[in-house]
Design an enzyme around this catalytic site. Structure first.
Site, PDB file in Angstrom:
ATOM      1  N   ASP A  52       0.822  -1.216   0.000  1.00 26.33           N
ATOM      2  CA  ASP A  52       0.000   0.000   0.000  1.00 26.33           C
ATOM      3  C   ASP A  52       0.852   1.261   0.000  1.00 26.33           C
ATOM      4  OD1 ASP A  52      -2.231  -1.658   0.192  1.00 26.33           O
ATOM      5  OD2 ASP A  52      -2.219  -1.599   2.377  1.00 26.33           O
ATOM      6  N   GLU A 217     -10.573   1.462  -6.810  1.00 23.27           N
ATOM      7  CA  GLU A 217      -9.926   1.926  -5.587  1.00 23.27           C
ATOM      8  C   GLU A 217      -8.661   2.691  -5.932  1.00 23.27           C
ATOM      9  OE1 GLU A 217      -8.959  -1.532  -3.311  1.00 23.27           O
ATOM     10  OE2 GLU A 217      -7.436  -2.226  -4.718  1.00 23.27           O
TER      11      GLU A 217
END
Length: 259
Positions: A52, A217
């Site tokens: 991430d 996303e």
């Protein structure tokens, strides 16, 4: 005898220790990953688990954050001059304080805590936004990446949304936050745009959906030549793409064309 066996073992260990630096040197020269020492590099540039990631450039240096879920210290900060060689700068959170199940004393919030975040610099301060999938959207800020970081502020309590990213529009004097708001309508993942206070600590509206897909996303906002760009990851069935939405007008709310 026992003494001779002991001596032989000690000598073997000493020989292995003596050979280790040479072996490590050979491995480094071979360069199976990262900087090859000749102006080239091989992927991965970081042979470790840094999920991430979000990277921002500031004053000639790149800074990257990476999620750590429920582990403390949380949200690691790395820095680099060339996007290949990275060093550990520190962490945003010494301890995760917003849920009692997190932190080094319990570590019972596996899969929760710090998810994908956004690192930004604005008006002399660093801001870090991240969503705890169980708890909500949080922001913390600091005058220096070395801290101290302010106590996290919860900007919105909601579950099942991810990946915040912010943008300060200096021309329009308006700040924005974009995120994956989850399957709010039953039609797929919804990318929603919020107005945000100029100090970066409050959401000013309920957000407006600007894009929906079966999977969407990791949206980011940029403004280029008067056009707004929303860049995001999208997937439909097993087809995963990097998608760019470009505004047809000078409005951040679109309409957008998709490529």
């Amino acid at each position: 005898n026992t003494m001779n066996m002991y001596t032989a073992c000690v000598l073997l260990i000493l020989v292995m220790i003596g050979c280790a630096p040479a072996a490590m040197g050979r491995e480094a020269r071979i360069g199976s990953w990262g900087d090859q020492g000749d102006g080239t590099y091989r992927n991965p540039v970081l042979n470790a688990d840094f999920p991430d990631s979000d990277t921002v450039a500031h004053d000639g240096t790149y800074y990257m954050i990476s999620s750590k879920q429920h582990m403390s210290p949380g949200l690691v900060i790395l820095e680099s001059k060339d996007l290949v060689n990275w060093r550990l700068r520190g962490h945003v959170f010494d301890k995760l304080t917003w849920e009692p199940t997190y932190g080094p004393d319990r570590m019972s919030g596996y899969n929760f805590g710090v998810w994908a975040g956004d690192l930004a610099y604005h008006d002399g301060r660093w801001y870090c936004y991240q969503i705890d999938f169980k708890s909500g959207l949080y922001v913390t800020s600091a005058a220096s990446l070395d801290g101290p970081w302010d106590k996290p502020i919860c900007m919105l309590r909601k579950q099942h949304w991810t990946d915040p990213a912010v943008f300060w529009d200096d021309e329009g004097k308006q700040a924005y936050l974009v995120c994956n708001f989850g399957n709010a309508t039953g039609k797929g993942n919804e990318i929603r745009l919020f107005k945000m206070s100029w100090d970066g600590t409050k959401l000013l509206d309920k957000g407006k959906p600007i894009y929906t897909a079966p999977g969407a996303e990791a949206a980011k906002i940029e403004r280029v030549d008067g056009k707004w760009l929303i860049m995001l990851a999208e997937w439909r069935n097993n087809d995963r793409k990097q998608v760019v939405l470009r505004s047809k007008t000078d409005s951040i709310y679109g309409p957008y064309e998709r490529k």
